[in-house]
Design a protein around this motif. Structure first.
Motif, PDB file in Angstrom:
ATOM      1  N   VAL A 137       0.839  -1.201   0.000  1.00 33.40           N
ATOM      2  CA  VAL A 137       0.000   0.000   0.000  1.00 33.40           C
ATOM      3  C   VAL A 137       0.872   1.249   0.000  1.00 33.40           C
ATOM      4  O   VAL A 137       0.616   2.203  -0.728  1.00 33.40           O
ATOM      5  CB  VAL A 137      -0.933  -0.001   1.225  1.00 33.40           C
ATOM      6  CG1 VAL A 137      -1.535   1.368   1.429  1.00 33.40           C
ATOM      7  CG2 VAL A 137      -2.015  -1.021   1.048  1.00 33.40           C
ATOM      8  N   TYR A 166      -5.200  -0.384  -4.582  1.00 32.87           N
ATOM      9  CA  TYR A 166      -6.450  -0.970  -4.106  1.00 32.87           C
ATOM     10  C   TYR A 166      -6.277  -2.458  -3.823  1.00 32.87           C
ATOM     11  O   TYR A 166      -6.779  -2.972  -2.825  1.00 32.87           O
ATOM     12  CB  TYR A 166      -7.547  -0.743  -5.149  1.00 32.87           C
ATOM     13  CG  TYR A 166      -8.865  -1.277  -4.716  1.00 32.87           C
ATOM     14  CD1 TYR A 166      -9.624  -0.578  -3.782  1.00 32.87           C
ATOM     15  CD2 TYR A 166      -9.353  -2.479  -5.190  1.00 32.87           C
ATOM     16  CE1 TYR A 166     -10.828  -1.070  -3.351  1.00 32.87           C
ATOM     17  CE2 TYR A 166     -10.557  -2.981  -4.755  1.00 32.87           C
ATOM     18  CZ  TYR A 166     -11.287  -2.271  -3.842  1.00 32.87           C
ATOM     19  OH  TYR A 166     -12.475  -2.767  -3.395  1.00 32.87           O
ATOM     20  N   TRP A 199      -4.421  -2.907  -0.681  1.00 28.25           N
ATOM     21  CA  TRP A 199      -5.323  -2.490   0.393  1.00 28.25           C
ATOM     22  C   TRP A 199      -6.219  -3.648   0.807  1.00 28.25           C
ATOM     23  O   TRP A 199      -6.441  -3.915   1.983  1.00 28.25           O
ATOM     24  CB  TRP A 199      -6.141  -1.295  -0.122  1.00 28.25           C
ATOM     25  CG  TRP A 199      -7.026  -0.638   0.866  1.00 28.25           C
ATOM     26  CD1 TRP A 199      -8.290  -1.023   1.208  1.00 28.25           C
ATOM     27  CD2 TRP A 199      -6.757   0.535   1.635  1.00 28.25           C
ATOM     28  NE1 TRP A 199      -8.807  -0.168   2.129  1.00 28.25           N
ATOM     29  CE2 TRP A 199      -7.886   0.795   2.402  1.00 28.25           C
ATOM     30  CE3 TRP A 199      -5.666   1.385   1.723  1.00 28.25           C
ATOM     31  CZ2 TRP A 199      -7.967   1.872   3.271  1.00 28.25           C
ATOM     32  CZ3 TRP A 199      -5.755   2.456   2.592  1.00 28.25           C
ATOM     33  CH2 TRP A 199      -6.884   2.692   3.345  1.00 28.25           C
ATOM     34  N   GLU A 200      -6.744  -4.355  -0.185  1.00 25.68           N
ATOM     35  CA  GLU A 200      -7.626  -5.471   0.106  1.00 25.68           C
ATOM     36  C   GLU A 200      -6.840  -6.679   0.598  1.00 25.68           C
ATOM     37  O   GLU A 200      -7.323  -7.427   1.432  1.00 25.68           O
ATOM     38  CB  GLU A 200      -8.428  -5.841  -1.140  1.00 25.68           C
ATOM     39  CG  GLU A 200      -9.368  -4.763  -1.596  1.00 25.68           C
ATOM     40  CD  GLU A 200     -10.490  -4.527  -0.612  1.00 25.68           C
ATOM     41  OE1 GLU A 200     -11.172  -5.499  -0.261  1.00 25.68           O
ATOM     42  OE2 GLU A 200     -10.667  -3.389  -0.177  1.00 25.68           O
ATOM     43  N   THR A 253     -14.236  -1.622   7.272  1.00 28.07           N
ATOM     44  CA  THR A 253     -13.166  -1.348   6.320  1.00 28.07           C
ATOM     45  C   THR A 253     -13.633  -1.639   4.907  1.00 28.07           C
ATOM     46  O   THR A 253     -13.262  -0.952   3.961  1.00 28.07           O
ATOM     47  CB  THR A 253     -11.947  -2.214   6.654  1.00 28.07           C
ATOM     48  OG1 THR A 253     -11.818  -2.260   8.065  1.00 28.07           O
ATOM     49  CG2 THR A 253     -10.703  -1.638   6.073  1.00 28.07           C
ATOM     50  N   SER A 298     -13.518   0.548   1.587  1.00 28.40           N
ATOM     51  CA  SER A 298     -12.817   0.220   0.346  1.00 28.40           C
ATOM     52  C   SER A 298     -13.777   0.153  -0.827  1.00 28.40           C
ATOM     53  O   SER A 298     -13.372   0.406  -1.963  1.00 28.40           O
ATOM     54  CB  SER A 298     -12.002  -1.056   0.489  1.00 28.40           C
ATOM     55  OG  SER A 298     -12.670  -2.001   1.221  1.00 28.40           O
ATOM     56  N   LYS A 318     -10.421   4.200   7.975  1.00 29.30           N
ATOM     57  CA  LYS A 318      -9.189   3.553   8.378  1.00 29.30           C
ATOM     58  C   LYS A 318      -8.457   4.363   9.446  1.00 29.30           C
ATOM     59  O   LYS A 318      -7.710   3.810  10.229  1.00 29.30           O
ATOM     60  CB  LYS A 318      -8.298   3.411   7.139  1.00 29.30           C
ATOM     61  CG  LYS A 318      -7.315   2.308   7.232  1.00 29.30           C
ATOM     62  CD  LYS A 318      -7.969   1.017   6.935  1.00 29.30           C
ATOM     63  CE  LYS A 318      -7.046  -0.142   7.104  1.00 29.30           C
ATOM     64  NZ  LYS A 318      -7.748  -1.378   6.827  1.00 29.30           N
ATOM     65  N   MET A 324      -2.440   4.162   7.173  1.00 35.87           N
ATOM     66  CA  MET A 324      -2.806   4.090   5.764  1.00 35.87           C
ATOM     67  C   MET A 324      -3.867   5.113   5.428  1.00 35.87           C
ATOM     68  O   MET A 324      -3.881   5.664   4.325  1.00 35.87           O
ATOM     69  CB  MET A 324      -3.341   2.700   5.454  1.00 35.87           C
ATOM     70  CG  MET A 324      -2.270   1.683   5.567  1.00 35.87           C
ATOM     71  SD  MET A 324      -2.906   0.089   5.185  1.00 35.87           S
ATOM     72  CE  MET A 324      -1.420  -0.829   5.380  1.00 35.87           C
ATOM     73  N   GLY A 345      -3.237   7.801   2.674  1.00 35.04           N
ATOM     74  CA  GLY A 345      -4.114   7.884   1.512  1.00 35.04           C
ATOM     75  C   GLY A 345      -4.614   9.305   1.288  1.00 35.04           C
ATOM     76  O   GLY A 345      -4.645   9.801   0.161  1.00 35.04           O
TER      77      GLY A 345
END
Lengths: 605, 772, 114
Positions: free
Chosen positions: A140, A150, A153-154, A183, A187, A303, A335, A339
């Motif tokens: 990330v 992304y 992130w997942e 979360t 996302s 987050k 994060m 971000g």
């Protein structure tokens, strides 16, 4: 150094070494739990050393993997095809914003893995998930392709879910699902925004210089094709980028369809154009970038976490095992801030300018709300969790103080200060909160409860532990000489220029913070004797525990006394971001505002 | 001697030595010497070396800048000497904004350095005696364990000296600081040292409560200070003292107070925005703003920011110097060991607030000065009255400290910059002396309660008479217009300034002056009440009296040294003119000697109050008579016992109750701040668990219900249709089963008939099809 | 059209086949003796066989100049073979039925009733 000077190799090694380690641990024979733990720890150590090696400052030249201080640009960028049909690239790079977070991640992963050596349930699975988590986190912070971002992130989400849900406390299922759902909502919003931006983006709007600066690959530009005489994809090597881009430009000019991109840097360039493709109206009179900003912001704020979408955090922390709490507080929360800083502001400046009040308001609310909530907690870990909410509020506030306004004569210094403060606060909070969670874990391992009203007298029984604890807690309290102070003060000092009311409210939080932290210290460490069960188990800290806690305290002191150790990395990059936004403000936004004023004046008489 | 290079070196070394001592004790504390006694030697050595270095620095300064002339008037008129400023180290840098660790050295810094290191050295030495029992195993009779035994614990001698060293470092850093941010840094550090030392007896709930209270109340003040810092930082773009002073009192304006450009612009943000948006380009906008600037300043824009900055900084001083309304922490802070009370809560840290007012004096607008004076006046009166009824010897001294700090604040507020700081220095000596004496008494008696004492004069003469010296000094004993103990000189100059202020502003000034004068009477009264109750008369508690003994020399030595300074600190040497006020005068901030005229008040110039006999003579006599009155009353009540204190108490029962409850501040704050904060905290937590989590859990519940409904639809409708078809098929099959008779001939019949029937049917359809 | 006055053609064969078929079916439906039923089956089969042969005969086909005309005969041969096999199996069943029940009356054989 024996490592090759190839960013592709080094950065990929950092990101995927944990994953490779996870694979190797999968293949270990059944029952070799000690070996699994040990090899996982070795992997985290190796990754930490790699990241430290990456952070060694040096001169800026293409042949060296040294980190060039003071440039503020992305470094060690490389781009490899991944899913070319959707313009998705394996695009990684670091700059002064991401590098400290990468080092923090690997550092805390190492300490957390050391703290995990006591785990004895499904050890192999634990190590595998832990290492996958590390890969996700590192990815990330290094990904520069939005889609890749992304994906990482997942990737990080699922191991976390299992780590809480399997190795957690009594209500672990509830906490894990809560964490996962919150979360995931974030996302999903982010995914919508990603796709919105992708389909609105158009590489044809950028000029050669920008394309080169953004590391857009030539073959990305060739998709418009039909250049007579040009041979698509003939040269794949990395040299002579300008020439490549030049040929690409002709392709773009001739292309009659938009060239979409996931490149975060290119998206940022587009967002800051005078005629940005993201300015198109989307819904209810708001532009694409307004909606994208809002969706991304909410995704990241989950987050961070910001009030009122923070309630997953206390539950997750209370139920998570100690090392996972360390990672959760130390890295995962960052994060969100990362971000916002990396994606929200550069890509959607117009929306950010309009919604700055919202960001700052949420930040201040989190600070105050978290501090009050922490004050009322009876559970030690819950208290620390709420203090995280409060401290991360500083981060959001520091990022949000858009003080480059006409009324401030377009002064950029204060926002630069605030953003640097936010960056510093992220690292400082990573250190202090991880330390606090670890220290709570130390005493929880001994007495198996966390009820604040049933402690007391630990100072007499565990003097070293109490000394380190007070150091870390004072760091969280924002005592000068320790890391928390610098971050908090830089943020708070930057706010006045943006809003006086918020500044006063933000400053008042220092009282509340002192209140809940001192009250906690009093209830846990001071007093004549320990009041809870298992008093006989309160033995001194083991060397292993000291080896985990002491580096955190040492780092807290070093950063508190010599903040430039960190600021020298972050300041140029943050300044780069702020300067580009300031340029946007002067070149794009100011004329718009002037036009609006002129139109108003024209209407009135 | 090149002062610009040597002074930072000397003071920097003096500053860092205690830090080194702290670091060594943290790492190797218990291993230093037998049971850690080496830690004490190390810390004492460090601070003594610090004192020597500061003394050398001061002498160096004085040799370079001799006192202009012995005469009173010329000294005041002398031009102030520019300070030595510079930076050691940059903490952070953002564009034009810089946060640094630097120094600002003038004679005020030097005097403070010498005072702090001297008092701290005395107290370090004294603590060898006072904290001796911490070397072994300590039995704390004030803490009872769950099983009824008193607490036994290991001694914490090293930790005590470790904290003292850290405190010395922080305090010296605060004094030497070259910018207000650095002041704030060390401000917090002395706060935490104070926290640690008040809570030194960590097992005592009262001690840790008091420590928390001290820190949190100080944080309230720091909040104000932070606001002040934000204002200064955002409008002036610097923290450095010389740069701030230059902007607030520019030299071209004869160092008189102006609202700096940054504040004016911040005050007219809307207009600036309008101009920038209307102007065709940035240069035109800048020109338009520059043209408008004098007008805006004339109209008073941005002045409120200057006032706010001053009030914010003062707010920090209110917290640290225990001024009304944040004075409540200091009396409770007496839970700490007595040397700590003497060092931190009498001589140095609490005086830091006053020091900061003095240091930041150029920035305070007359409006702020009025607030400062009001706060000081209220504090000095209130604390003095509470001290009358307190029976705990340390609490009397604590309230006395608050009251004296009120004097200093009042003095600075009414324009007496020199007088206030002068009193700060003299007070540091006599108050630390008084505290150490009280420590000696407590050490001997094992109790803090004065009604348990009495008649100790014969048992501990050194303590008694050094304490008497202190009491005389604080009461301002002396021969009017001539010489006296240190407190006489400093208090006289404060009263003179207040009187001079009264001449300019009759109504408000009258209140200030008479408060201060009556405060002098009350001071003398409670100090002698204390002395008589402790040392005079007959022992009231046989056990205590038998137990009492004179303290060892390691404790008496510092008492004698401090007593000496309590006597002479106010004197100015003839011929060379060295003395605290004359040296301090060299540090007077440029432009503050002239006084100032504000909208509400006119602050008179300070030297005005010293020259004319019309001020000097009446003030001296008023002060003398007030102190005498207090002394006589105390003697009548407690010394000669001609009057019965119980009678007075009964007569003024409501007042007595009010004073014993300390003006109800604790109760008030409990009700107004503490409980509401906890209530809010609990509500917020409840909002979290019930409100936000309720919504989240509610959403989850709704989702589950929807899922259940979905399940129902699935089972009833979708599955129902499929299963229904199957069931019907089955039933039809069962129905057709009866045709299967097993009779072969029947089957044949059916086949035949069926075939024929089929043919008939087909032929019919065929026909129709053809026809169709 | 009177068949009797016509030269022997396809129709005549079909008539004979139909008579045989109907006789066989009636035989199957009415005979209670298992052997009789089998004989009815033989009649039916042969009735059908007659049709095959008739249709397959080159003299009776319109397309005889193109086709050899063996298809009908092939089918007839299959039917004969099949009939023989069927008869063998059926007789075996009848025999074993007789052994169990001491009768060949098909009305007695209703164990397969649904």
């Amino acid at each position: 150094m024996f490592l090759p000077n190839n960013p592709l190799v080094v950065l990929s090694l950092i990101v995927f070494l944990p994953a490779a380690g996870a694979l190797a641990i999968c293949l270990l024979p059944r029952g070799r739990t000690e070996m699994a733990k040990l090899s996982a720890f070795c992997v985290t150590v190796a990754v930490f050393l790699l990241t430290v090696w990456l952070a060694i400052p040096g001169t800026s030249n293409a042949e060296s993997m040294r980190f060039a201080m003071g440039t503020g640009r992305m470094q060690h960028v490389f781009s490899v095809d991944w899913i070319p049909s959707f313009n998705i690239y394996y695009l990684l790079g670091v700059d002064g914003i991401s590098l400290p977070l990468v080092v923090l991640t690997s550092f805390l992963s190492m300490l957390a893995m050391a703290a995990s050596l006591k785990i004895d349930l499904h050890v192999k699975a634990y190590c595998v998930l832990f290492l996958l988590l590390e890969t996700g986190m590192l990815g990330v912070f290094m990904a520069l392709d939005f889609f890749l971002f992304y994906v990482f992130w997942e990737v990080m989400l699922l191991p976390m879910y299992f780590l809480i849900g399997v190795w957690g406390g009594p209500r672990r299922e509830y906490a894990a699902i809560k964490f996962f759902l919150f979360t995931l909502v974030g996302s999903v919003l982010m995914l919508i925004a990603v796709l919105m931006l992708y389909f609105a983006s158009d590489l044809r709007t950028l000029d050669t210089r920008q394309l080169v600066a953004c590391h857009v690959r030539e073959d990305a530009l060739w998709q418009g094709k039909t250049v007579p005489g040009a041979t698509a994809g003939s040269s794949g090597s990395a040299e002579n980028t300008v020439g490549q881009a030049n040929r690409g430009i002709r392709a773009i000019v001739l292309s009659d369809q938009p060239l979409h991109t996931f490149n975060i840097m290119a998206l940022a360039e587009m967002g800051q154009l005078r005629r940005s493709p993201f300015d198109a109206k989307l819904l209810w009179g708001k532009s694409i970038q307004w909606w994208a900003f809002l969706l991304l912001l909410i995704g990241f704020l989950v987050k961070v976490p910001a009030v009122p979408i923070h309630t997953w955090l206390p539950d997750a922390h209370v139920e998570a095992p100690t090392p996972i709490s360390m990672i959760l507080a130390g890295v995962l929360l960052k994060m969100g801030g990362y971000g916002i800083l990396r994606i929200c502001y550069p890509i959607c400046p117009d929306a950010a300018y309009e919604l700055a009040w919202f960001v700052c308001g949420v930040g201040t609310l989190s600070m105050v709300y978290g501090a009050f909530a922490a004050m009322a907690q009876k559970d030690f870990k819950r208290l620390v969790a709420y203090s995280s909410v409060s401290h991360m509020g500083y981060v959001v506030l520091g990022l949000g103080v858009w003080s480059i306004t006409a009324g401030n004569l377009m002064s950029t210094d204060y926002w630069n200060l605030g953003m640097n403060g936010a960056m510093f606060q992220m690292i400082a909070h990573g250190i202090s909160s991880a330390g606090m969670f670890f220290l709570v874990g130390v005493v929880y391992d001994r007495v198996h409860h966390r009820d604040l009203d049933r402690f007391g007298g630990l100072f007499a029984k565990m003097p070293v532990y109490s000394g380190i604890s007070m150091g870390i807690f004072f760091a969280a309290l924002g005592l000068p000489g320790l890391c928390g102070f610098i971050g908090e003060v830089l943020v708070v000092l930057s706010v006045w220029k943006y809003s006086m009311v918020l500044a006063v409210v933000a400053a008042s939080v220092v009282i509340l913070t002192a209140g809940y932290i001192l009250w906690t210290i009093q209830r846990v460490y001071l007093g004549p004797e320990y009041k809870g069960p298992h008093g006989e188990a309160l033995t001194r800290m083991t060397p292993r525990e000291i080896a985990i806690a002491a580096p955190l305290l040492a780092l807290a002191i070093i950063l508190g006394v010599y903040p430039r150790a960190l600021l020298d990395y972050t300041e140029p990059s943050v300044k780069h971001t702020v300067t580009s936004l300031a340029t946007w403000m002067e070149d794009v936004k100011l004329p718009r505002l002037q036009a609006a004023v002129a139109a108003e004046d024209g209407k009135q008489p | 001697m090149n002062l610009a290079t040597t002074l930072p070196l000397l003071l920097g070394l003096a500053w860092l030595l205690p830090l080194g001592s702290f670091a060594v004790i943290v790492l190797f504390g218990p291993r230093l010497g037998r049971r850690g006694v080496g830690a004490g030697y190390l810390a004492t050595l460090a601070i003594l070396a610090g004192f020597v270095l500061s003394a050398v620095a001061t002498l160096g300064w004085l040799s370079e800048h001799p006192i202009a002339a012995a005469g009173h008037g010329e000294a005041h008129a002398a031009e102030s000497i520019p300070p030595i400023c510079g930076e050691w180290y940059t903490l952070a840098e953002f564009g034009s904004l810089r946060i640094t660790i630097g120094y600002y050295i003038d004679s005020l810094t030097l005097v403070m350095f010498s005072m702090v290191t001297l008092v701290a050295s005395c107290i370090h030495v004294y603590s060898f005696g006072y904290m001796r029992e911490e070397l072994g195993t300590v039995t704390d009779p004030m803490v009872t364990l769950a099983d009824g035994r008193p607490l036994e614990r290991r001694g914490r001698f090293c930790r005590f000296y470790q904290y003292l060293s850290l405190f010395s470092f922080s305090m010296l850093g605060l004094v030497v600081a070259g910018n207000i941010a650095m002041v704030f840094v060390f401000w917090e550090l002395v706060g935490i040292c104070s926290y640690l030392l008040i809570g030194f007896y960590i097992e005592r709930k009262s001690a840790s409560d008091a420590a928390n209270k001290a820190f949190i109340v100080n944080r309230v003040g720091d909040f104000g200070m932070l606001v002040g810092l934000m204002v200064i930082w955002s409008t002036l773009g610097t923290f450095s003292f010389p740069e701030i002073f230059e902007q607030v009192r520019p030299a071209e304006n004869h160092h008189s107070l102006v609202v700096p450009d940054g504040m004016v612009l911040a005050g007219v943000k809307a207009e600036v925005e309008r101009i920038v948006l209307d102007a065709p380009g940035p240069t035109e906008a800048k020109a338009a703003i520059a043209a408008n600037l004098p007008d805006w300043r004339e109209q008073g824009h941005g002045r409120w920011l200057l006032i706010l900055a001053g009030l914010g900084i003062f707010c920090g001083c209110v917290g640290k110097s225990a001024q009304f309304p944040l004075h409540v922490w200091l009396p409770d802070a007496m839970e700490g060991p007595t040397p700590v009370s003497a060092l931190i809560h009498a001589a140095t840290m609490v005086a830091a607030g006053v020091y900061l007012i003095g240091r930041f004096y150029p920035v305070f607008a007359p409006e702020v000065l009025v607030v400062i004076a009001c706060v000081g006046a209220i504090t000095l009166f209130m604390a003095a009255t509470i001290a009358i009824t307190a029976t705990d010897i340390k609490r009397v001294l604590a309230y006395s400290t608050v009251s004296q700090l009120g004097y200093m604040t009042l003095s600075l507020g009414v324009g007496g910059w020199l007088a206030g700081l002068f009193h700060l220095i003299t007070h540091a000596f006599f108050k630390s002396l008084l505290f150490l004496c009280s420590g000696s008494v407590i050490h001997a008696c094992g109790t803090n309660e004065m009604p348990e004492m009495g008649g100790l004069r014969r048992k501990m003469p050194w303590t008694a008479y050094t304490m008497l010296t202190g009491a005389l000094a604080i009461s301002g004993a002396g021969i009017p217009l001539l010489y006296g103990l240190s407190g006489f000189h400093s208090k006289d100059s404060i009263l003179a300034q207040a009187f001079s202020f009264k001449l300019e502003n009759p109504s408000l000034g009258g209140v200030f002056f008479w408060t201060a004068a009556s405060g002098a009477a009350i001071t003398a009264f409670y100090m002698f009440r204390l002395w008589y109750m402790t040392f005079a008369g007959q022992p009231r508690n046989e056990h205590v009296a038998r137990h009492a003994h004179e303290s060892p020399w390691v404790m008496l030595g510092p008492l004698v040294v401090l007593a000496f300074f309590a006597v002479v600190a106010g004197w100015t040497l003839p011929v060379i003119g060295w003395g605290v006020p004359t040296v301090l005068e060299q540090a007077r901030p440029a432009g503050t000697a002239l006084g100032a005229a504000g909208r509400l008040v006119t602050v008179p110039a300070e030297h005005v109050s010293h020259l004319p006999p019309s001020i000097h003579i009446p003030v001296s006599f008023i002060a003398f008579l007030a102190a005498l009155a207090g002394f006589v009353l105390a003697t009548a009540f407690y010394g000669l016992r001609r009057l019965d204190p119980e009678d007075a108490r009964r007569t003024f029962a409501p007042i007595d109750w009010f004073l014993r409850r300390k003006w109800l501040f604790d109760e008030l704050y409990q009700a107004v701040f503490v409980r509401p904060v906890f209530w809010i905290a609990r509500s917020v937590a409840a909002v979290d668990t019930r409100g936000i989590d309720g919504v989240a859990d509610g959403l989850a519940w709704v989702t589950r219900q929807v899922a259940r409904l979905d399940d129902l639809i699935d089972r009833v409708f979708v599955d129902g249709i499929v299963n229904g078809i199957a069931r019907r098929t089955c039933r039809i099959g069962l129905g057709l089963r009866s045709l299967q008779t097993g009779n072969l001939r029947q089957y044949v019949m059916w086949v035949a008939v069926g075939t024929v029937a089929l043919f008939v049917l087909i032929s019919l359809v065929w026909d129709f099809a053809i026809a169709g | 059209m009177n068949l009797l006055t016509q030269p022997v053609g396809l129709a005549h064969y079909l008539v004979v086949g139909a008579i045989l078929f109907v006789a066989g079916v009636v035989c199957m439906a009415t005979k209670r003796n298992g052997i009789g039923v089998l004989m009815g089956i033989e009649l039916v089969l042969n009735g059908a066989n007659l049709n095959f042969v008739a249709f397959g005969s080159p003299s009776l086909r319109a397309d005889s100049q193109y086709a050899i005309g063996l298809d009908g005969h092939m089918a007839a041969l299959f039917v004969i073979v099949l009939a023989a096999a069927e008869a063998a199996v059926a007789l075996a069943i009848v025999l074993s039925f007789y052994r169990d029940h001491a009768t060949v009356d098909v009305d007695e054989a209703d164990e397969l009733e649904g």
